[in-house]
Scaffold this active site. Structure first.
Site, short mmCIF file in Angstrom:
data_model
loop_
_atom_site.label_atom_id
_atom_site.label_comp_id
_atom_site.label_asym_id
_atom_site.label_seq_id
_atom_site.Cartn_x
_atom_site.Cartn_y
_atom_site.Cartn_z
N GLU A 87 0.80 -1.32 -0.09
CA GLU A 87 -0.15 -0.07 -0.05
C GLU A 87 0.79 1.37 0.16
OE1 GLU A 87 -3.37 0.18 -0.19
OE2 GLU A 87 -3.41 -2.02 -0.61
N SER A 487 -52.58 -22.74 38.12
CA SER A 487 -52.38 -23.25 39.44
C SER A 487 -51.16 -23.06 40.05
CB SER A 487 -52.76 -24.72 39.84
OG SER A 487 -54.20 -24.80 39.53
#
Length: 867
Positions: A87, A487
């Protein structure tokens, strides 16, 4: 001539001055709105967060950009050299802009324009850092001008290594990998320090265009670009010529292409447990911090208990589905499949969607259908010389599911179930000695459920399974599904009673009740359609008597019951309706398990948590669940007392009340609706729950050291039919889990607090009997001084003469928004039946029709709602 040269000099001077003026004007214009580059000096990249189980295993990663930040001094020189060569070969020599590189690029681009090649850029690493961090939205010309201005300034503010550190950690390298460390793991299953020259060179080839150099789809281009980088590294002196040539000659082998098997653990998929962590931490800390803050999250999960809970739930759901819901066909069908074309069917099968998170299951494709079996090809399982088969005996259960949910006739041959190309799920079945027996057909059940286990003393959630398969359905039925508890809510009614002068032996009338409200009359009834007369409070809970519970709630006061439900976190704002005493409201398994945990720990508030601690990227603790203070934790000298964390949890229930309630629920698990749990052989307490028409089935239970709960029901609440009760559906899940969990989490004993006394009473009448009495005598727990005298019973709730013997009704007002619910628990066992079929005049007692909610309700509470 002199005049001509003077003109040229003047024109040139004017042009230079004008050029300088133009450049100065441009710089002045763009300098005014340059971004603040000081933030780069304090840059904290978006870094993935990791979640660890209680055993230190990575169980989840949260990231929008999969990045693992690595300081520049930990990035090996080989990797730095590869990226610099690819680069910006003059990176350490220029001041931010490479003038020589720009000139060379311009000259080269003249040739490229003529040949039609792609133009070459000349951006330095410094310029790329500026573009990536500060200038993403500008046009190309504007960006380049700003890059030139900012480059020199950043070079003076940061060192070269700091700039390179930003670049190597920020750059996108494809495959959702940001930065060199994440990319090294993704492509090669290695850390940056383990990369070979050709591997480092390939990573350095990617910033230019990751998608153009895919290691499989664009292999030739990827190899060519990699070799270019290797050549540059050799020319720059980073590799000698022999090393470079050897690296070029090596093939491009990656994890993605399948040539390399990664030694690093795979990225774990989401589960119900980790997805709930995501939801909760996103709310507490914010999504940006969770997905980019580099957090270390210590989860409470016990992997062994998590596996046990998921397996117990899945086994029960699968058995029910096979018996009740039939075969619903393949996941999909692949066209043109041939048993002779193994590569073809494997490729097609690999692409076919199917859940992969079910232990022991894998996907397969039907290759041939014979008279007695079906030949299958199995995903990621090698072909045997004789092939793989599913025998017909294994699929006799697979009755087709017809319109309306009805089941068709049982299959008579494999072709009634299979067709060539069907994508199915299968499981390997072994013999008792562990050898292979056969492959078995599987399917994801229609019926769903959830399971949760928690430490009742700390609130640490040890296991959480929100459904059969997360990949098949991400909806978490443990935390997101609001269903009627039935319940399983009753213990809160009994807790309110015990805290307000009642005892486990207090007599409560089990007789018909009518509740009047604006929409009509509500006539609750017991599951057996019978009533049992005067019965002790204990029997009412053990056998889950609805009529006793309604009568008790009315006598205590629904406002008091609602306060208890809110105190324990079952509801946030519970209406004072009598129907809520039977579980008509809607809540979650998460809330119910936490509430039962407070019964188990003696009445102290605990908040359930999936997370012990959260640390930021610097290791600082930013969240900790355990806020207990520790006495002598700093002690390190011999003879000093041992550290002891002091409990800080608020007490929300009297110790004696909690112990009495635990004793009642132990009766549920030994003699009542969950009596099957007595087989565990340890102290276990809990309560079953079932709603009208068996649409919701529950069981929540606990030992002194572990609380766990189960919910089962269809997502769109639908009657489950016979056997669809809490005792029949969820208690077996709890039992299967506990049988294994108790090996590592011993039960211990429920310890009686000070201020209680024990006395022998008759379980059915509540009458005190002499010590040593057998038969139905049990050892009952009372507050000191509350036990009845010998051969006497405790106080009586309700007017026995007018309400029971007369067969009359008990008028009560609920107001205009009453809802109704019936219980699906077995209340028929234990105790004599009083006047169950005839009233005082000898005539049959009319059995009321199943109650319906008033039409004015916004939603049908009876059905449990649709979440």
């Amino acid at each position: 001539m002199i005049r001509f040269f003077g003109f040229l000099f003047s024109a040139g001077s004017i042009a230079v001055v004008a050029g300088v003026a133009v450049i100065g004007a441009v710089l002045w214009i763009y300098d005014r709105d340059l971004p603040d580059y000081d933030e780069l000096t304090n840059y904290q990249p978006a870094t993935l967060s990791r979640v660890y189980s209680g055993e230190g295993e990575v169980i989840a990663e949260f990231a929008e950009e999969r990045r693992i930040f690595t300081p520049i001094d930990e990035i090996p020189a080989l990797v730095k050299q590869a990226f610099i060569s690819a680069e910006d070969k003059n990176f350490y020599d220029h001041g931010g802009v490479d003038g020589l590189g720009v000139v060379k690029a311009m000259v080269d681009n003249v040739r490229r324009v003529q040949t039609g090649e792609r133009l070459r850029g000349a951006s330095t690493i410094t310029q790329q850092v500026i573009k990536n961090f500060l200038l993403n939205s500008e046009s190309a010309v504007e960006r380049k001008i700003k890059e030139f201005i900012l480059s020199s300034r950043i070079e003076s503010a940061l060192s070269k290594d700091q700039i390179l550190e930003l670049y190597l950690n920020e750059i996108f390298l494809g495959q959702n990998a940001y930065g060199v460390t994440a990319a090294a793991r993704r492509y090669f299953g290695k850390t940056p320090g383990e990369l070979a020259p050709e591997e480092a060179a390939y990573l350095a080839a990617l910033p230019k265009a990751p998608s153009s150099y895919h290691p499989v789809r664009q292999r030739d281009a990827a190899v060519a670009r990699r070799n270019y980088v290797l050549e540059e590294m050799a020319q720059n002196g980073y590799l000698d010529r022999a090393e470079a040539e050897a690296a070029k000659a090596r093939p491009l082998a990656t994890v993605i292409g399948g040539e390399i098997e990664s030694d690093l653990p795979p990225i774990p998929n989401y589960t119900y447990f980790t997805d709930e962590i995501r939801r909760q931490l996103s709310q507490k800390l914010g999504k940006k911090e969770l997905f980019g803050g580099g957090l270390t999250v210590r989860a409470t999960m016990d992997p062994e208990l998590q596996s046990l809970g998921a397996r117990a739930l899945r086994d029960k759901l699968e058995r029910w589905d096979r018996e009740r819901d039939g075969w619903r066909g393949p996941l999909s069908t692949l066209e043109g499949i041939s048993a002779d074309d193994e590569a073809g069917w494997r490729e097609a099968l690999a692409a076919a969607p199917a859940p992969s998170d079910i232990e022991g299951w894998t996907k397969a494709v039907v290759l041939e259908v014979g008279e007695k079996s079906a030949r299958i090809g199995i995903h990621e399982v090698e072909e045997d010389s004789d092939g793989h088969y599913i025998p017909f005996d294994d699929v006799k259960w697979a009755r087709p599911r017809l319109d309306g949910g009805r089941l068709g006739a049982a299959p008579r041959k494999p072709s009634d179930v299979f067709s060539v190309g069907d994508v199915i799920l299968v499981k390997r079945i072994n013999k008792d000695d562990g050898s292979f027996a056969r492959w078995s057909l599987r399917q994801v059940p229609l019926i769903q459920g959830a399971f949760m286990a928690m430490d009742p003393h700390t609130g640490r959630v040890l296991a959480l399974q929100g459904g059969f398969s997360y990949e098949a359905s991400v909806f978490d039925r443990a935390t997101q599904a609001y269903r009627q508890p039935g319940s399983s809510f009753k213990p809160f009614v009994y807790a309110a009673a015990l805290d307000n002068g009642y005892s486990p032996a207090t007599i409560v009338l089990d007789a018909p009740v009518v509740v009047s409200f604006a929409g009509g009359d509500w006539k609750p009834k017991n599951y057996s359609n019978k009533f049992y007369g005067p019965s002790p409070l204990r029997l009412g809970l053990e056998m889950s008597r609805n009529l006793m519970t309604v009568r008790l709630a009315q006598d205590v006061g629904m406002d008091i019951v609602a306060d208890y439900a809110e105190r324990f976190g079952v509801y946030d704002d519970m209406p004072s309706h009598l129907s809520y005493a039977l579980g008509a409201g809607e809540t979650t398994l998460w809330r119910m398990v936490a509430a039962y945990g407070m019964f188990a720990n003696g009445g102290r508030r605990v908040e359930p948590t999936l997370v012990d601690r959260v640390q930021d990227r610097r290791g600082e603790t930013i969240y900790r669940h355990d806020r207990r203070e520790c006495d002598a934790c700093a002690a390190d000298a011999p003879g000093e007392r041992e550290p002891w964390p002091r409990p800080v949890a608020k007490r929300i229930m009297d110790r004696i009340t909690a112990y009495q309630l635990v004793s009642l629920m132990e009766g549920v698990a030994s003699r009542g609706t969950a009596a099957r749990l007595s087989a565990l052989g340890v102290p276990v307490a809990g309560k079953t729950g079932t709603t009208n028409d068996a649409k919701d089935a529950w069981f929540v239970g606990f030992t002194p050291n572990l609380v766990a709960g189960c919910f089962i029901g269809y997502d769109n609440p639908t009657p489950m039919g016979r056997g669809g009760t809490g005792g029949g559906q969820c208690a077996p899940v709890f039992q299967a889990f506990m049988e294994e969990a108790l090996k590592t989490h011993p039960a211990g004993e429920f310890k009686a607090p000070e201020g209680v006394e024990f006395a022998m009473v008759d379980r059915y009448t509540g009458e005190r009997v002499p010590d040593g009495s057998g038969g139905s005598a049990i050892r009952e727990v009372f507050r000191a001084g509350q036990a009845p005298d010998m051969y006497q019973t405790a106080a009586v709730v309700g007017d026995l003469s007018s309400s029971f013997f007369g067969g009359g009704d008990l008028p009560m007002s609920l107001g205009g928004d009453a809802a109704t619910i019936g219980d699906g628990e077995s209340d028929a066992a234990g105790g004599a039946e009083y006047g169950a079929e005839t009233g005082a005049e000898g005539g049959a007692i009319e059995r009321p029709a199943r109650p319906q909610p008033p039409r004015s309700l916004d939603r049908d509470l009876e059905s449990g709602g649709l979440y």
